[in-house]
Design an enzyme around this catalytic site. Sequence first.
Site, PDB file in Angstrom:
ATOM      1  N   HIS A  85      48.222 -12.465 -37.503  1.00  0.00           N
ATOM      2  CA  HIS A  85      47.843 -13.601 -38.355  1.00  0.00           C
ATOM      3  C   HIS A  85      49.021 -14.572 -38.405  1.00  0.00           C
ATOM      4  O   HIS A  85      50.186 -14.160 -38.380  1.00  0.00           O
ATOM      5  CB  HIS A  85      47.477 -13.102 -39.757  1.00  0.00           C
ATOM      6  CG  HIS A  85      46.832 -14.160 -40.596  1.00  0.00           C
ATOM      7  ND1 HIS A  85      47.549 -15.167 -41.209  1.00  0.00           N
ATOM      8  CD2 HIS A  85      45.538 -14.391 -40.899  1.00  0.00           C
ATOM      9  CE1 HIS A  85      46.722 -15.962 -41.847  1.00  0.00           C
ATOM     10  NE2 HIS A  85      45.488 -15.522 -41.682  1.00  0.00           N
ATOM     11  N   GLY A 103      43.524 -22.312 -44.902  1.00  0.00           N
ATOM     12  CA  GLY A 103      43.811 -22.540 -46.316  1.00  0.00           C
ATOM     13  C   GLY A 103      43.992 -24.001 -46.686  1.00  0.00           C
ATOM     14  O   GLY A 103      44.463 -24.325 -47.773  1.00  0.00           O
ATOM     15  N   GLU A 156      42.459 -19.163 -34.756  1.00  0.00           N
ATOM     16  CA  GLU A 156      42.706 -19.734 -36.082  1.00  0.00           C
ATOM     17  C   GLU A 156      43.745 -20.856 -35.985  1.00  0.00           C
ATOM     18  O   GLU A 156      44.956 -20.581 -36.024  1.00  0.00           O
ATOM     19  CB  GLU A 156      43.246 -18.654 -37.020  1.00  0.00           C
ATOM     20  CG  GLU A 156      42.308 -17.501 -37.274  1.00  0.00           C
ATOM     21  CD  GLU A 156      42.574 -16.890 -38.635  1.00  0.00           C
ATOM     22  OE1 GLU A 156      41.674 -16.928 -39.482  1.00  0.00           O
ATOM     23  OE2 GLU A 156      43.692 -16.415 -38.869  1.00  0.00           O
ATOM     24  N   GLU A 172      50.352 -16.088 -40.708  1.00  0.00           N
ATOM     25  CA  GLU A 172      51.305 -15.835 -41.797  1.00  0.00           C
ATOM     26  C   GLU A 172      52.287 -14.736 -41.405  1.00  0.00           C
ATOM     27  O   GLU A 172      53.464 -14.754 -41.796  1.00  0.00           O
ATOM     28  CB  GLU A 172      50.532 -15.479 -43.086  1.00  0.00           C
ATOM     29  CG  GLU A 172      49.838 -16.714 -43.656  1.00  0.00           C
ATOM     30  CD  GLU A 172      48.566 -16.448 -44.440  1.00  0.00           C
ATOM     31  OE1 GLU A 172      48.324 -15.293 -44.850  1.00  0.00           O
ATOM     32  OE2 GLU A 172      47.774 -17.393 -44.627  1.00  0.00           O
ATOM     33  N   ASN A 199      39.444 -11.751 -45.013  1.00  0.00           N
ATOM     34  CA  ASN A 199      40.871 -11.442 -45.157  1.00  0.00           C
ATOM     35  C   ASN A 199      41.271 -11.745 -46.600  1.00  0.00           C
ATOM     36  O   ASN A 199      41.422 -12.910 -46.966  1.00  0.00           O
ATOM     37  CB  ASN A 199      41.670 -12.299 -44.167  1.00  0.00           C
ATOM     38  CG  ASN A 199      43.167 -12.126 -44.330  1.00  0.00           C
ATOM     39  OD1 ASN A 199      43.626 -11.231 -45.036  1.00  0.00           O
ATOM     40  ND2 ASN A 199      43.933 -12.988 -43.675  1.00  0.00           N
ATOM     41  N   TRP A 200      41.409 -10.683 -47.394  1.00  0.00           N
ATOM     42  CA  TRP A 200      41.727 -10.896 -48.811  1.00  0.00           C
ATOM     43  C   TRP A 200      43.173 -11.334 -49.024  1.00  0.00           C
ATOM     44  O   TRP A 200      43.547 -11.744 -50.114  1.00  0.00           O
ATOM     45  CB  TRP A 200      41.492  -9.604 -49.610  1.00  0.00           C
ATOM     46  CG  TRP A 200      40.083  -9.127 -49.679  1.00  0.00           C
ATOM     47  CD1 TRP A 200      39.002  -9.606 -48.989  1.00  0.00           C
ATOM     48  CD2 TRP A 200      39.595  -8.037 -50.481  1.00  0.00           C
ATOM     49  NE1 TRP A 200      37.870  -8.892 -49.320  1.00  0.00           N
ATOM     50  CE2 TRP A 200      38.199  -7.922 -50.232  1.00  0.00           C
ATOM     51  CE3 TRP A 200      40.184  -7.153 -51.380  1.00  0.00           C
ATOM     52  CZ2 TRP A 200      37.414  -6.957 -50.848  1.00  0.00           C
ATOM     53  CZ3 TRP A 200      39.410  -6.183 -51.995  1.00  0.00           C
ATOM     54  CH2 TRP A 200      38.027  -6.089 -51.736  1.00  0.00           C
ATOM     55  N   LYS A 201      43.973 -11.180 -47.993  1.00  0.00           N
ATOM     56  CA  LYS A 201      45.425 -11.463 -48.100  1.00  0.00           C
ATOM     57  C   LYS A 201      46.024 -10.673 -49.273  1.00  0.00           C
ATOM     58  O   LYS A 201      45.541  -9.584 -49.575  1.00  0.00           O
ATOM     59  CB  LYS A 201      45.685 -12.969 -48.230  1.00  0.00           C
ATOM     60  CG  LYS A 201      44.981 -13.763 -47.141  1.00  0.00           C
ATOM     61  CD  LYS A 201      45.507 -15.152 -46.985  1.00  0.00           C
ATOM     62  CE  LYS A 201      44.654 -15.902 -45.984  1.00  0.00           C
ATOM     63  NZ  LYS A 201      45.220 -17.170 -45.577  1.00  0.00           N
ATOM     64  N   SER A 248      39.433 -22.272 -42.953  1.00  0.00           N
ATOM     65  CA  SER A 248      38.612 -22.991 -43.931  1.00  0.00           C
ATOM     66  C   SER A 248      37.119 -22.926 -43.625  1.00  0.00           C
ATOM     67  O   SER A 248      36.381 -23.879 -43.894  1.00  0.00           O
ATOM     68  CB  SER A 248      39.073 -24.449 -44.069  1.00  0.00           C
ATOM     69  OG  SER A 248      40.409 -24.493 -44.543  1.00  0.00           O
TER      70      SER A 248
HETATM   71  C1  PEP Z   1      42.776 -16.816 -42.831  1.00  0.00           C
HETATM   72  O1  PEP Z   1      43.702 -16.621 -43.588  1.00  0.00           O
HETATM   73  O2  PEP Z   1      42.636 -16.100 -41.826  1.00  0.00           O
HETATM   74  C2  PEP Z   1      41.863 -17.904 -43.120  1.00  0.00           C
HETATM   75  C3  PEP Z   1      41.014 -18.291 -42.192  1.00  0.00           C
HETATM   76  O3  PEP Z   1      41.961 -18.466 -44.354  1.00  0.00           O
HETATM   77  P1  PEP Z   1      41.004 -19.617 -44.972  1.00  0.00           P
HETATM   78  O4  PEP Z   1      39.587 -19.217 -44.675  1.00  0.00           O
HETATM   79  O5  PEP Z   1      41.303 -19.600 -46.438  1.00  0.00           O
HETATM   80  O6  PEP Z   1      41.374 -20.879 -44.294  1.00  0.00           O
END
Ligand code: PEP
Length: 253
Positions: A98, A176, A170, A100, A9-11, A216
């Site tokens: 997600h 993050g 998640e 976010e 996921n590049w966001k 993470s």
């Molecule tokens: C995500 O945004 O879905 C995610 C898992 O981010 P990160 O790996 O940076 O925690």
Amino acid sequence: MRRKIIAGNWKMNLTLDEGQKLTSEIVNMYKDENVKDVIAVLNPPFPHIFPVKKLIGDIKGIAIGAQNCSDKEFGAFTGEVSAKILASFGVEYVIIGHSERREYFKETNEFLGKKVVAALAQGLTPIFCCGESLDIRNAGTHEANVKYQLTESLFGLSAGDMARVVIAYEPIWAIGTGKTATSDQAQEMHLALRRHIASKFGKELAGDISILYGGSMNAANAADLLSKPDVDGGLIGGASLKSRDFLDIIKSY
Ligand code: PEP
């Protein structure tokens, strides 16, 4: 069939040049290092989809996904992108729900359910995200909370449609933050989710669903997380922006 999936996921990151460089590196490493049995899904921001798709070409095992889609098919919805448009560009996967999106854009379980339906109607595979906040984890109600997210958004689907959904567990406190869930915590939640799906759709269907862990995950902790029987892959944020790290996660299966 349960698939092993590592989705990046590049966001809202990377310019055109940066995105092309990252994609080329991933494509070359994936080919050169002879990756097998793991589907890599690149989920860049919308404008990258066309060039990234071109760079992937016809390599089996790497697919393109989007980070969101509209619940509508077409029309006067400025700024939105529909599943129909995404499918016309060769997109195969779409991340839905997600944390976010849930937090910053106030996307509810009911609304996310509509997006899942819209994605499935266009032949896309939804990667449906669920996960609890730190407060909920500390209160000990995390399992009930995440099951509720699935019930509200997905349990109105037909069995045929449900079988096409990928789940990403998640925990919000792990996204993050560098605070990865332990592999035992991930396994416990994945098993709970699989049992919950089985309670509605049956054991066989639940056994076929891929449940990814996100939060993470990195090259150092991936092997441990991915060794768990109910962890079928990862949804990777930060580490998906570095080709070597992303490939190392894929190869740690
Ligand atoms: C995500 O945004 O879905 C995610 C898992 O981010 P990160 O790996 O940076 O925690």
